[in-house]
Design a protein around this motif. Structure first.
Motif, PDB file in Angstrom:
ATOM      1  N   PRO A   1       0.818  -1.231   0.000  1.00  0.00           N
ATOM      2  CA  PRO A   1       0.000   0.000   0.000  1.00  0.00           C
ATOM      3  C   PRO A   1       0.844   1.270   0.000  1.00  0.00           C
ATOM      4  N   LEU A   2       2.101   1.171   0.459  1.00  0.00           N
ATOM      5  CA  LEU A   2       2.974   2.341   0.489  1.00  0.00           C
ATOM      6  C   LEU A   2       3.293   2.861  -0.911  1.00  0.00           C
ATOM      7  N   LEU A   3       3.145   1.993  -1.924  1.00  0.00           N
ATOM      8  CA  LEU A   3       3.498   2.373  -3.291  1.00  0.00           C
ATOM      9  C   LEU A   3       2.303   2.409  -4.232  1.00  0.00           C
ATOM     10  N   ARG A   4       1.187   1.876  -3.791  1.00  0.00           N
ATOM     11  CA  ARG A   4       0.069   1.614  -4.692  1.00  0.00           C
ATOM     12  C   ARG A   4      -0.447   2.864  -5.398  1.00  0.00           C
ATOM     13  N   ASP A   5      -0.421   4.001  -4.716  1.00  0.00           N
ATOM     14  CA  ASP A   5      -1.014   5.219  -5.287  1.00  0.00           C
ATOM     15  C   ASP A   5       0.012   6.195  -5.857  1.00  0.00           C
ATOM     16  N   LEU A   6       1.268   5.764  -5.962  1.00  0.00           N
ATOM     17  CA  LEU A   6       2.292   6.660  -6.500  1.00  0.00           C
ATOM     18  C   LEU A   6       2.148   6.794  -8.010  1.00  0.00           C
ATOM     19  N   PRO A   7       2.501   7.955  -8.565  1.00  0.00           N
ATOM     20  CA  PRO A   7       2.530   8.106 -10.026  1.00  0.00           C
ATOM     21  C   PRO A   7       3.503   7.111 -10.649  1.00  0.00           C
ATOM     22  N   ARG A   8       3.120   6.543 -11.789  1.00  0.00           N
ATOM     23  CA  ARG A   8       3.957   5.575 -12.479  1.00  0.00           C
ATOM     24  C   ARG A   8       4.765   6.262 -13.562  1.00  0.00           C
ATOM     25  N   PRO A   9       5.919   5.657 -13.897  1.00  0.00           N
ATOM     26  CA  PRO A   9       6.487   4.451 -13.321  1.00  0.00           C
ATOM     27  C   PRO A   9       7.156   4.712 -11.972  1.00  0.00           C
TER      28      PRO A   9
END
Length: 371
Positions: free
Chosen positions: A192-200
């Protein structure tokens, strides 16, 4: 096992990984590194030891005389003072026919003071290139060790080329990874710590220290403000807080090893942004094989030891090349299966088996020579 890392260090390296696996078949006494009195790193008037749940007996030495890594006479005195207590611990633990497994380049005096039937130097770094190292003193002490042990193992080809000049029984046995653990990242639900970060999301896992090319990182942060760059691991003097002025930089700090697969599952690519200098010339990073086990694309600076793995990975020099490599791999990644195969072939069990096989051969040759 004479180590250069405390047993409970935030990030386990070769030493602990090998010790816990050897403990499945051997009695293992893991001796933590000497720390000079007055250094503030460890304030122990007396040594201590305990049995880890893995079966490894961990020995924490009392504080030692300062300058042991610079002056041979003090180094030998420290070893003599420590060896008596280690011998007693070996006796209490029922040790017989011991193998003396050395990591510090200052270990040679222990070959004189500790009973053993075999000895090896597992050379995982070019210690004379460490920041602050006394180059001449370190090299002289290491040369004594190289010439005294039964076998030398190196994790990098450049280390092999250098060390074999001092001991003909020198072998290139590269770093490996816990494939089963890190391969979970290929199928795990992203943290969950990374799930909503802008990709890539471009990720790094490991100690944040002097090896990191900070200029390259900052150039990347500026060049791609729409990407996310994630740093996972303890801050070892990099002062990573300064990066947090960039909104696309994330510092997650130290994580338990069990958390890493889900974190790495959230990466789109893994990076090794190391400086190119005398120290990294002899480094084949442990994290490299861990990255391979995830199946993710790997982008690294042009470290000498990684050249043999191109084009399975992308080696770059500048931030623009880095960005181009990531964009290319996100569109097409034909080498994923081969990266996984290499990681699968390079397990801790295989590496340790290779080293023990070499030691067994030397042991037989020594016995035949005696007979």
């Amino acid at each position: 096992m004479l180590s250069t890392a405390d047993w409970d260090a935030p990030l386990w390296t070769n030493k602990q990984q090998i010790a816990v696996r050897l403990a499945e078949d051997f009695a293992v006494l893991y001796v933590e590194p000497l720390v000079a009195m007055g250094s503030g790193k460890r304030s122990l008037a007396r040594a201590s030891h305990w049995r880890d749940p893995s079966g490894v007996t961990v020995y924490r030495p009392a504080s030692a005389l300062p300058f042991g890594n610079k002056l041979w006479s003090i180094n030998k005195t420290n070893a003599r003072l420590l060896a008596g207590d280690i011998r007693q611990t070996m006796w209490d633990r029922g040790f017989s026919q011991a193998i003396l497994w050395c990591y510090p380049p200052t270990s040679q005096p222990f070959l004189e003071f500790l009973p053993h039937v075999l000895s090896c130097y597992d050379c995982v770094d070019e210690y004379s290139a460490f920041p602050g190292a006394w180059v001449t003193a370190t090299k002289r002490m290491e040369h004594k060790l190289l010439q005294s042990v039964d076998a030398v193992f190196t994790t990098a080809r450049s280390l092999f080329d250098e060390k074999k000049r001092h001991n003909p029984h020198t072998y290139f046995v590269p770093n490996v990874a816990d494939f089963a653990l890190f391969n979970r990242a290929a199928t795990a639900v992203p943290s969950p710590l990374l799930r909503d970060l802008p990709r890539p999301v471009i990720g790094f896992v490991g100690a944040l220290n002097y090896k990191i090319d900070t200029a390259l990182l900052e150039a990347l942060f500026k060049l791609r403000p729409d990407w996310s760059f994630v740093l996972v691991g303890p801050d070892r003097g990099l002062e990573v807080q300064r990066f947090l002025a960039y909104p696309n930089a994330r510092f997650l700090g130290r994580k338990e090893i069990e958390e890493l697969p889900s974190l790495m599952a959230g990466f789109d690519a893994c990076m090794i942004p190391y400086k190119i200098d005398r120290y990294t010339h002899g480094v084949l990073p442990l994290k490299f094989f861990e990255y391979l086990a995830t199946g993710k694309p790997v982008v690294a600076t042009r470290m000498a030891e990684l050249q043999n793995f191109a084009p399975l990975i992308d080696l770059v020099g500048e931030a623009e090349e880095f960005v181009d490599a990531v964009e290319s791999r996100l569109q097409s990644d034909p080498h994923r299966d081969r990266r996984l195969a290499i990681a699968r072939e390079n397990s801790w069990e295989k590496r340790i088996g290779t080293m023990l096989g070499i030691l067994e051969t030397i042991r037989k040759e020594k016995q035949e020579g005696i007979e």
